[in-house]
Design a protein around this motif. Sequence first.
Motif, short mmCIF file in Angstrom:
data_model
loop_
_atom_site.label_atom_id
_atom_site.label_comp_id
_atom_site.label_asym_id
_atom_site.label_seq_id
_atom_site.Cartn_x
_atom_site.Cartn_y
_atom_site.Cartn_z
N VAL A 1 0.85 -1.19 0.00
CA VAL A 1 0.00 0.00 0.00
C VAL A 1 0.89 1.24 0.00
O VAL A 1 1.77 1.39 0.85
CB VAL A 1 -0.93 0.03 1.23
CG1 VAL A 1 -1.71 1.35 1.29
CG2 VAL A 1 -1.90 -1.14 1.21
N TYR A 2 0.63 2.14 -0.96
CA TYR A 2 1.32 3.42 -1.00
C TYR A 2 0.35 4.49 -0.54
O TYR A 2 -0.61 4.84 -1.23
CB TYR A 2 1.83 3.72 -2.41
CG TYR A 2 2.69 4.97 -2.51
CD1 TYR A 2 3.42 5.43 -1.42
CD2 TYR A 2 2.79 5.67 -3.70
CE1 TYR A 2 4.21 6.57 -1.51
CE2 TYR A 2 3.59 6.81 -3.81
CZ TYR A 2 4.29 7.26 -2.70
OH TYR A 2 5.07 8.38 -2.79
N LEU A 3 0.56 5.01 0.66
CA LEU A 3 -0.28 6.03 1.27
C LEU A 3 0.37 7.39 1.09
O LEU A 3 1.56 7.55 1.37
CB LEU A 3 -0.47 5.73 2.76
CG LEU A 3 -1.23 6.75 3.60
CD1 LEU A 3 -2.70 6.82 3.18
CD2 LEU A 3 -1.12 6.40 5.09
N VAL B 1 -3.44 4.91 -1.80
CA VAL B 1 -4.47 5.32 -0.85
C VAL B 1 -4.16 6.74 -0.39
O VAL B 1 -3.00 7.07 -0.10
CB VAL B 1 -4.55 4.37 0.37
CG1 VAL B 1 -5.61 4.85 1.36
CG2 VAL B 1 -4.84 2.95 -0.10
N LEU B 2 -5.18 7.58 -0.32
CA LEU B 2 -5.03 8.98 0.08
C LEU B 2 -5.40 9.18 1.54
O LEU B 2 -6.41 8.65 2.02
CB LEU B 2 -5.96 9.87 -0.74
CG LEU B 2 -5.49 10.42 -2.08
CD1 LEU B 2 -6.64 11.16 -2.74
CD2 LEU B 2 -4.29 11.35 -1.89
N PHE C 1 -8.59 4.07 11.27
CA PHE C 1 -8.01 4.73 10.11
C PHE C 1 -6.97 3.82 9.46
O PHE C 1 -6.98 3.61 8.24
CB PHE C 1 -7.36 6.06 10.52
CG PHE C 1 -6.47 6.64 9.46
CD1 PHE C 1 -7.00 7.40 8.44
CD2 PHE C 1 -5.10 6.40 9.47
CE1 PHE C 1 -6.18 7.92 7.43
CE2 PHE C 1 -4.27 6.91 8.48
CZ PHE C 1 -4.82 7.67 7.46
N ALA C 2 -6.07 3.28 10.27
CA ALA C 2 -5.00 2.43 9.74
C ALA C 2 -5.57 1.18 9.09
O ALA C 2 -5.08 0.73 8.04
CB ALA C 2 -4.03 2.06 10.86
N ARG C 3 -6.59 0.60 9.66
CA ARG C 3 -7.19 -0.61 9.10
C ARG C 3 -7.80 -0.32 7.73
O ARG C 3 -7.71 -1.14 6.82
CB ARG C 3 -8.24 -1.18 10.06
CG ARG C 3 -7.65 -1.75 11.35
CD ARG C 3 -8.75 -2.20 12.30
NE ARG C 3 -9.49 -3.34 11.75
CZ ARG C 3 -9.13 -4.61 11.88
NH1 ARG C 3 -8.01 -4.91 12.53
NH2 ARG C 3 -9.85 -5.58 11.36
N GLN C 4 -8.42 0.84 7.59
CA GLN C 4 -9.00 1.18 6.29
C GLN C 4 -7.91 1.42 5.24
O GLN C 4 -8.07 1.05 4.08
CB GLN C 4 -9.88 2.43 6.43
CG GLN C 4 -11.13 2.16 7.26
CD GLN C 4 -12.05 3.36 7.29
OE1 GLN C 4 -13.02 3.43 6.55
NE2 GLN C 4 -11.74 4.31 8.14
N VAL C 5 -6.83 2.05 5.65
CA VAL C 5 -5.71 2.26 4.73
C VAL C 5 -5.17 0.93 4.22
O VAL C 5 -4.90 0.75 3.03
CB VAL C 5 -4.59 3.06 5.43
CG1 VAL C 5 -3.29 3.00 4.62
CG2 VAL C 5 -5.01 4.51 5.64
#
Length: 351
Positions: free
Chosen positions: A82-84, A103-104, A339-343
């Motif tokens: 995942v690239y946030l 992910v934004l 928040f982290a789980r959704q990312v």
Amino acid sequence: MAPLVYYLPNVTDVTSVTPYNHAIAVADLATESTLLTYPAAPPAAVEAAFDRVVVLRSGLPPVRAWRASRIADRLLDAEDGVYLTTFHYAPALSGYLSDRRWVLDVYDDPMQYVYNRDSRVQPITVRGLLSLLDRADRAVHTVHPSTPRTFSGDVRFAANGADVEGLEPSFDVGDTLRLVHASSHDAGLAVTLEALAGLEAGARLDVYGDVPERHAARADALGVTNDVTFHGPTDHGRVRRAVERADVGLCLLGDRPDWRYAHPIRIGEFLAAGTVPLASDLPGVRDLTRDAGVLVSPTSIAVESALARLADCADLAAQKRRARERAEYIPWHEERRWFARQVLGLDQYPS
């Protein structure tokens, strides 16, 4: 779980700001974590949370974006990495250039570029940014869910706030109402000074942050200089201690589109400190405060009336306790973990 790269520029040492906490939350859940930042290394607590930290050096945003995208593609597996990134220009461009899942972190409204009247940014450039943000695979927004401005085809929401452990409220009430304005943004300060000038009961106002000098001149013109102290830019720890001592915390935002649905971090700090928020009646603020705040239209008449009621309030100490109880009711640690789980694509809410 999945490996993660997070491009977060300008990480400050203010421990309650949203991106600071988002960074620690995602690093804690990821199997392997890398922080990309600019122009300097992050605070020690954030740096310690990540397996590696890369400080990007180029002063040109397109070059930083390209280099960041190459680092993300090299470090992340195409299947589960995942690239946030944040919503700013260089991070967003790097997310678009990357071949990995993008992910934004929309912890603020990108339209602030327009409403803050940044002379370096033209409306056509902002329109390009908004179009770019919509290309993300997912976007997690830290605003009230009724916001009309969302990005990507996979829209998620998270809440904001401040840890109660970091603030120690004082519920005593003195003879004079103690007010605090704790922000470098001067929204509502002119209105507050006018309200003080008409307040018969009197009050003391402490102003923290790099606010324009015109406000000191205005305080002098209104005859309230002896009631106001401008402290200027101040260490965040000292500001928190001042918030703990205050009776009322001011957050008088105008009804700007980028503020209307925001969850202001200072509201979270006021609540955690047992300081009654006197704030604009906007959806995001209303969602945070519920019955623990005094919500008004940000006009001098409305603010003066609210201050008069608070100064004459026999149960102000009880109102301050209600503010703290509201902060304790909201599970900030769980919200950040959510928040982290959704990312990372772990979408079932933790039990």
